[in-house]
Design a protein around this motif. Structure first.
Motif, mmCIF file in Angstrom:
data_model
loop_
_atom_site.group_PDB
_atom_site.id
_atom_site.type_symbol
_atom_site.label_atom_id
_atom_site.label_comp_id
_atom_site.label_asym_id
_atom_site.label_seq_id
_atom_site.Cartn_x
_atom_site.Cartn_y
_atom_site.Cartn_z
ATOM 1 N N GLY A 22 0.791 -1.223 0.000
ATOM 2 C CA GLY A 22 0.000 0.000 0.000
ATOM 3 C C GLY A 22 0.818 1.264 0.000
ATOM 4 N N LYS A 23 2.145 1.109 -0.119
ATOM 5 C CA LYS A 23 3.015 2.285 -0.100
ATOM 6 C C LYS A 23 3.741 2.403 -1.439
ATOM 7 C CE LYS A 23 3.857 2.052 4.893
ATOM 8 N NZ LYS A 23 4.883 1.929 5.947
ATOM 9 N N TYR A 24 4.216 3.614 -1.688
ATOM 10 C CA TYR A 24 5.002 3.864 -2.898
ATOM 11 C C TYR A 24 6.469 3.666 -2.568
ATOM 12 C CZ TYR A 24 7.147 6.416 -6.774
ATOM 13 O OH TYR A 24 7.916 6.767 -7.844
ATOM 14 N N VAL A 25 7.114 2.750 -3.265
ATOM 15 C CA VAL A 25 8.527 2.453 -3.042
ATOM 16 C C VAL A 25 9.306 2.860 -4.292
ATOM 17 C CG1 VAL A 25 10.239 0.671 -2.566
ATOM 18 C CG2 VAL A 25 7.962 0.527 -1.525
ATOM 19 N N GLU A 26 10.289 3.703 -4.109
ATOM 20 C CA GLU A 26 11.090 4.165 -5.245
ATOM 21 C C GLU A 26 12.467 3.524 -5.203
ATOM 22 O OE1 GLU A 26 12.770 8.335 -7.236
ATOM 23 O OE2 GLU A 26 11.366 8.383 -5.542
#
Length: 227
Positions: A22-26
């Motif tokens: 559910g998170k944005y991982v770069e």
């Protein structure tokens, strides 16, 4: 390789944990990790659960978006993957975004815009070196074309040197003779660059070679001459 067979060119390992759901991982790739993506390549995922997730055009009319397949073996560089007949996986949703850097053109450099050589240069004599460089990491020079029907010059694709191909022209009363060669280079991303090199052939005096640097005369021979 075929419609349903693909070859794994290179892979990057990226860690995603349960805390990332559910998170944005770069993840930014280093220069060493970057992969040159060329025409007809397919970018896909592979996880520890032996799932391979192919990337397709997710348009409204595309029923294959996305394709989830269950693999039996891990995927390594150079492996051939047969996708036809693999069991599919459904009821899963993934969100993935990737970006590529803009491809830059190949660079061609040489000493001067034009070169002057004497008209007595022999066949296979070196004329000039042409430096070919691709600034993009992962790109390679795929095709080099040099006016292969050129009458007087040829290009060595390994050494990247221009050499004399045939006896150079000489016209009585004409001091200079201008000749152009065209070089086209293409990289693995199908970027092409063409350059023209002008070679100026000039009339030069004859060259006498093979003469001794010194002359020795035997004293007995000199005495005979005087006698």
């Amino acid at each position: 390789m075929t419609e349903h067979t693909y070859k794994a060119i290179k892979k990057n390992a990226i860690s995603v944990t349960a805390q990332n759901i559910g998170k944005y991982v770069e993840h930014n790739l280093t220069n060493y990790e970057r992969i040159a993506v060329v025409h007809d390549d397919i970018v896909g995922w592979y996880d520890g659960g032996k799932n391979i997730i192919g990337y397709y055009d997710c348009s409204a009319g595309n029923e294959t978006c996305l394709a989830f397949s269950l693999m039996k073996n891990p995927v390594n560089n150079g492996d051939e993957i047969e996708t036809d007949g693999l069991p599919s996986i459904s009821d899963k949703i993934f969100a993935w975004n990737f970006s590529t850097t803009e491809n830059t053109a190949v660079e061609l450099t040489f000493a001067n815009d034009s070169f002057k050589i004497p008209d007595h240069f022999a066949v296979d004599t070196y004329v000039t070196h042409i430096r070919i460089k691709d600034p993009d990491y992962g790109d390679f020079i795929e095709n080099i074309e040099l006016d292969y029907d050129n009458q007087y010059f040829y290009f060595d694709t390994k050494l990247r040197n221009v050499y004399v191909k045939d006896v150079l022209p000489h016209t009585v009363g004409q001091k200079f003779y201008s000749h152009n060669i065209t070089l086209t280079v293409q990289d693995s991303c199908f970027n092409r660059i063409t350059t023209n090199v002008t070679i100026l052939i000039y009339n030069a005096p004859p060259v006498i070679s093979g003469l001794q640097n010194s002359l020795e005369i035997d004293s007995t021979t000199v005495e005979k001459i005087y006698t």
